[in-house]
Design an enzyme around this catalytic site. Structure first.
Site, PDB file in Angstrom:
ATOM      1  N   PRO A   2      -5.211  29.444  -6.542  1.00  0.00           N
ATOM      2  CA  PRO A   2      -4.723  29.988  -5.319  1.00  0.00           C
ATOM      3  C   PRO A   2      -4.006  31.314  -5.577  1.00  0.00           C
ATOM      4  CG  PRO A   2      -3.855  27.744  -5.819  1.00  0.00           C
ATOM      5  CD  PRO A   2      -4.885  28.103  -6.773  1.00  0.00           C
ATOM      6  N   GLU A   3      -4.661  32.408  -5.352  1.00  0.00           N
ATOM      7  CA  GLU A   3      -3.975  33.693  -5.493  1.00  0.00           C
ATOM      8  C   GLU A   3      -3.242  33.993  -4.188  1.00  0.00           C
ATOM      9  OE1 GLU A   3      -6.282  36.680  -7.529  1.00  0.00           O
ATOM     10  OE2 GLU A   3      -7.381  35.173  -8.672  1.00  0.00           O
ATOM     11  N   LYS A  52       2.794  34.934  -4.785  1.00  0.00           N
ATOM     12  CA  LYS A  52       2.302  33.563  -4.857  1.00  0.00           C
ATOM     13  C   LYS A  52       3.373  32.539  -4.497  1.00  0.00           C
ATOM     14  CE  LYS A  52      -0.811  35.186  -8.441  1.00  0.00           C
ATOM     15  NZ  LYS A  52      -1.098  35.202  -9.891  1.00  0.00           N
ATOM     16  N   ASN A 193      -6.183  36.199 -11.474  1.00  0.00           N
ATOM     17  CA  ASN A 193      -7.251  36.578 -12.395  1.00  0.00           C
ATOM     18  C   ASN A 193      -8.489  37.136 -11.690  1.00  0.00           C
ATOM     19  OD1 ASN A 193      -8.142  36.955 -14.969  1.00  0.00           O
ATOM     20  ND2 ASN A 193      -8.848  34.858 -15.266  1.00  0.00           N
ATOM     21  N   ARG A 287      -5.220  34.997 -20.898  1.00  0.00           N
ATOM     22  CA  ARG A 287      -6.063  34.703 -19.739  1.00  0.00           C
ATOM     23  C   ARG A 287      -7.437  35.308 -19.949  1.00  0.00           C
ATOM     24  NH1 ARG A 287      -3.472  33.306 -15.166  1.00  0.00           N
ATOM     25  NH2 ARG A 287      -5.497  32.429 -14.676  1.00  0.00           N
TER      26      ARG A 287
END
Length: 305
Positions: A2-3, A52, A193, A287
DNA sequence: TGGTAATGAGCAA
DNA sequence: TGCTCCTTACCAC
């Protein structure tokens, strides 16, 4: 996760369905028991997002603060006065962003279903409920705590009032790769990401370039493009970053995993723009970084350095 | 049935 | 840099 776009949708959902209502707040799982008691029976007065982080403010001045982390999600349900049941948060399949197919039968709604064993928080109003699972942060903050937290967050591209200057300043002050700075919530809040990878591709920017060497015009382009892409995400409930000419005949609403992105999860496949097998996945700061080594080549020396 | 990865981030070393 | 936490779905066995 969930961005940022998902969190914004959660805030809108709470604004539509819970703000103004007195809420019963409980923690079926028990891990939020004390926090739940602090706001149980209070009236929700404001719902908002910053990056976020989600905030639900109550009449007693306390604020519930939730960060979904990598796996958190909200599930909503309710009667016909409750706006469309759905879940928002971690996807259950690659490419799937949100589901509205819920077992919630609006017509037959009388009370929420039994909570799952993992339900961290349940909020119930007269017309519906919200269940939270898997969040990395779920707590109650005093006003000073909210201010302290938000002071650590960079500008949010989804905030129409946001001033991007702190983001530009953060870039100018560091030689960290631009691909790392975009993920730094202190520099710019809400990008994860996927938006990182996709906005760098759309800017034809090498992710490894030191941020302070990225031209000002490119930084402005990155900010503006994230404003655009994240707002599309808010509207669709999914991240779609491809331009219409790169998904011929397929409307954004129906652009699923085959057509929704340029580089994210597309390593080893042909680039939509240069047509070559040049999309790679690499580790950057722990990442996965997806990028096209041809379209985003830029200053290759930057990467070797 | 078990291993693993996933849109995240804080912490210790 | 690597470990940790949170949860779920999918895949190989």
């Amino acid at each position: 996760m969930p961005e940022g776009h998902s969190v914004r949708r959660v805030a809108i959902k709470f604004g539509d369905n819970f703000v103004g209502e007195t809420l019963a707040v409980s923690s079926p799982q028990g891990r939020f028991g004390r926090g739940a008691a602090l706001v149980d029976g209070e009236r929700a007065v404001r719902s908002y997002a910053h990056g976020k982080h989600f905030f639900l403010e109550f009449e007693n001045k306390l604020t519930m603060n939730v960060h979904l982390g990598m796996y958190g999600s909200w599930t909503f349900g309710g009667d016909e006065q409750f706006i469309q049941a759905s879940s928002i948060g971690a996807p259950r399949r690659i490419g799937e962003q949100e589901s509205g197919d819920g077992e919630d039968d609006a017509a037959g709604y009388l009370e929420p279903p039994a909570p799952r064993a993992t339900t961290r928080v349940r909020l119930v109003s007269r017309h519906g409920y919200a269940d939270l699972v898997g969040a990395t942060i779920c707590r109650v903050l005093e006003p000073a705590g909210v201010a302290a937290l938000r002071s650590q967050l960079g500008p949010d591209p989804l905030d129409p009032e946001a001033d991007p200057e702190p983001f530009y300043d953060a870039c100018a002050r560091t030689s960290r790769p631009i691909g790392a700075v975009l993920m730094d919530q202190k520099a710019i809040a809400g990008i994860g990401n996927i938006f990182r990878a996709e906005s760098l591709f759309r800017a034809a920017q090498n992710p490894y370039a030191p941020a302070r060497h990225v031209p000002a015009e490119t930084l402005r382009m990155l900010w503006r493009d994230n404003v655009t892409l994240m707002n599309i995400g808010v509207e669709l409930g999914r991240i779609v970053t491809t331009a219409p000419e790169h998904r011929p005949g397929i409307p954004a609403q129906r652009a699923w995993r085959e057509h929704a992105n340029y580089v994210y999860l597309r390593h080893g496949r042909d680039c939509r723009v240069c047509g070559r097998d040049t999309i790679v996945v690499e580790d950057l700061g722990g990442r996965k970084l997806y990028w096209c080594t041809v379209c985003q080549a830029g200053d290759d020396a930057a990467r070797a350095a």
